[in-house]
Design an enzyme around this catalytic site. Sequence first.
Site, PDB file in Angstrom:
ATOM      1  N   HIS A  81       0.833  -1.206   0.000  1.00 12.27           N
ATOM      2  CA  HIS A  81       0.000   0.000   0.000  1.00 12.27           C
ATOM      3  C   HIS A  81       0.874   1.264   0.000  1.00 12.27           C
ATOM      4  CE1 HIS A  81      -3.742   2.259   1.215  1.00 12.27           C
ATOM      5  NE2 HIS A  81      -2.829   3.092   1.693  1.00 12.27           N
ATOM      6  N   GLU A  82       1.787   1.330   0.943  1.00 14.91           N
ATOM      7  CA  GLU A  82       2.637   2.525   1.028  1.00 14.91           C
ATOM      8  C   GLU A  82       3.563   2.629  -0.184  1.00 14.91           C
ATOM      9  OE1 GLU A  82       1.699   4.629   3.083  1.00 14.91           O
ATOM     10  OE2 GLU A  82       0.470   3.298   4.324  1.00 14.91           O
TER      11      GLU A  82
END
Lengths: 518, 518
Positions: B281-282
């Site tokens: 995600h990051e």
Amino acid sequence: MTAPTPGPDGPPPEGPLADLLAVLREAAALKTAADVLAWDEQTYLPPRGGEFRADQLAALAGLTHDRLTGPELRDALLAAEAEVRPADSAAAACVQEARRDFDRRTTLPRRLVEELSRVTTLAQQNWAEARKRSDFAAFRPHLEAVVTLKREEAAAVAAGREDLAAAAPYDALLDDYEPGAKSDQVSAVFAELRAGLVPLVAAISEAGVTPDRSLLTRNYPVAAQYEFCRSGAERLGFRFDSGRLDTAAHPFCTTLGPADCRLTTRYHPNDFSQSYFGVLHEAGHGIYEQNLPAEWFGAPLGEACGLGVHESQSRLWENFVGRSRSYWEHAAPEARAFFPEALGKASAEELYRAVNDVRPTLIRVEADEVTYNLHVLLRFELEQPLISGDLPAGDVCDAWDEKFEAMFGFRPPSAADGCLQDIHWAAGLIGYFPTYALGNVYAAMLWDAALAELGDLEGQLAAGNFTPLRDWLTEKVYRHGRRYAPTDLIARAAGSPPTPAPLLAHLNAKYGALYGLG
Amino acid sequence: MTAPTPGPDGPPPEGPLADLLAVLREAAALKTAADVLAWDEQTYLPPRGGEFRADQLAALAGLTHDRLTGPELRDALLAAEAEVRPADSAAAACVQEARRDFDRRTTLPRRLVEELSRVTTLAQQNWAEARKRSDFAAFRPHLEAVVTLKREEAAAVAAGREDLAAAAPYDALLDDYEPGAKSDQVSAVFAELRAGLVPLVAAISEAGVTPDRSLLTRNYPVAAQYEFCRSGAERLGFRFDSGRLDTAAHPFCTTLGPADCRLTTRYHPNDFSQSYFGVLHEAGHGIYEQNLPAEWFGAPLGEACGLGVHESQSRLWENFVGRSRSYWEHAAPEARAFFPEALGKASAEELYRAVNDVRPTLIRVEADEVTYNLHVLLRFELEQPLISGDLPAGDVCDAWDEKFEAMFGFRPPSAADGCLQDIHWAAGLIGYFPTYALGNVYAAMLWDAALAELGDLEGQLAAGNFTPLRDWLTEKVYRHGRRYAPTDLIARAAGSPPTPAPLLAHLNAKYGALYGLG
């Protein structure tokens, strides 16, 4: 214990002094913000992040400089000076030192500051290349440019200071790192030190004793080294609730706030002693920083007294504690537990001997406890004529090699092993080197005083109990910040002006026994 | 591939535009210096260092604000506005967006800015305590104070903007995170999304299929998790020569310079999926940041288009790529190699199923791909009447529980599991939540467009080849910075205004198959 000396531990300041401290603390918030970025640059910055990091640091440096030379601080200083009494109070010392800093910063023309920044940035880049190729001729014009500007700086500083007007120009530079020091006094101490060291080094090398260093050529897993280093620093009293230990290309200690002091070291997989003594050294700096009075953070009473006294603490904890026989009685079992494969049943005595090997080296940062000071003395003896103009920058390489031969009996095979080995001159740090040897001199003086006052210091070390020593140093050194000039602080703590006698006595006794000398 | 859309990749700017960029870049140097300190606070700051870190950040925030609202930027903007043509060029978009930022910052009275800072700092401290004790009554006065100030902020922003004068007050807040978005349009998208999601969630929970999550309750050594996470991010295209991965209490992505983007995650020793999808995600955010045009760093064309589009990238790489069957064909062998003990011979299909378990949760940040959006819709439906005044802040807790029951069929057992679970409102982030669901909507639209244009995207993922997808997103999204408003950017890339149809189709197809639905 003696009666406590007066220190900055009275009631909290009020009025103009409190206002001055608030201005200084806010400037320190900016300055240490830059220090966080510099720490990150040495530890965690991704490889491609360097270019913009320079922009960030330049922006912060400009803002910090504006704050530290601006009207807000000037007015706060004037108000505090009008108010603070009596002359010998901690508050007065604080205001006087803050004035000293302010005047030093504002006395330099902006053109000179910018020129120094530009020239030293270029010189450092060039130095790195020149050292790689061992090419003094390529570095020479940069050194000449740095020396020219540093002479200008010395003249500008001396012009604004009564006590420097009659002194050697070099003293104006020295004063930035060792407040109040004069080169003739330092020269006298160093001459005595040299007179004692040269025959000791010769006697050791003629003794024909070769310590068994094979212990330091085995397999020391880096993860275990980290734990051993951390445990060592913690045992000495470095506090990890307000500190850290990370990895960097060179060991250093940096203070990022009143409760944030960080150490670094580097790891060699076959020799634990390099990381370990790197950490004990930096932890010595860190213990000083962590025991400065936090309520004065950013102001002179919250800062270390000078680089010589700072170095005295790194060397005291590294050498007088960490390289002592007593210390290894305590540390050997822990070392064996961390490195069972490499150390097996190695005794405290074997470890003590392995980490106290003396042999001449070309490179200062690789030197042992005995020969280290000679490297410093050599630089000090070259810096003074460089600044006076008696030694042209272009002649430094030859002069270096001659002096080195006179001290060690052989010549450096290349400029990279000689005058190009250190970054200091390229960075404009002229007058900085002598504080390394002064630190060793002070460390021995403080050690003797602590021995006299604390009773069984050796027994405490052997038991891993470093609290009495740390408390004594806090009382005598740490808690005072910059209240006293370095020589005054040392005289109060050790009872005499700077003298190399305790250091020479320590080295003669320790290494005389290790090398079976007369 | 379609013909390249015009982007900020012409010759380097000159004249007034170059001057404006220089001012913005220097402000960004200060802003990102503060971001370095904030990153350090979340990763490496010693426990006792927090208090002074707040002072450092406050000093930098003040200086950055002065720079971003000061006369130097104002004059640079005026000069660039007088010069830049034509109206539809990248340069014109840059100047227009820089003006938008400047006006938004200068339109708020200083009193309101300071009051917001003070009230939200207190509210966040209080929120942490109130959540611990599940005590909404204690938090209520703080929420009321925040809402009152945010309504004032909305009015002040709307007064200075033609396009907001007739809109709902909430839109002035929404606009800060999703430029140009209007709540009636967002509401229409979300109503359609909700109408599709509620029956899907019900069908899944009635299907009686329980995925085997036992794979995610084994022993996953943290050091191996780090390596697996790092390898995953690197494979997707996150560049570690200008980025890092560290550990923090909450996963985040932060940009500290044009070549310095850092990710964090946290590790659960019995479940690799939490750290791993946190990193994917990051890394999605990071890949966007790393592919913005570096030469415009600090200026609008060097910044992400809005939070919705930013979130579309984190969710696209996390969910559409990382939680796909194809991805695990490629990642399963690597996972087995990193975790031989826990995974044994676990197949790609077993891993795919374990990481796609759908079940209603009370807590948004623990929600799966299907139910997540409902959590966001709930918050959006409460925020609007909060700001319009139709919902008193004191009634939020009950209103939350009612809406939650209508969506999920059961009531939160406590305020800590309900309206106290997120920090956003305490921090003054009202209008921020909808961007999470808009991100999912945009991600599905972009995914469908990429599928249509790239041919065998599934085959590429299964082979671990993410370059075509990343290049496509760079071309369509990343390289444009803020040249286009979010809805325009999405329309250019995906061919239609925002619609939840692709997201609903994706969820129905994927989870229909996994749960054996009609």
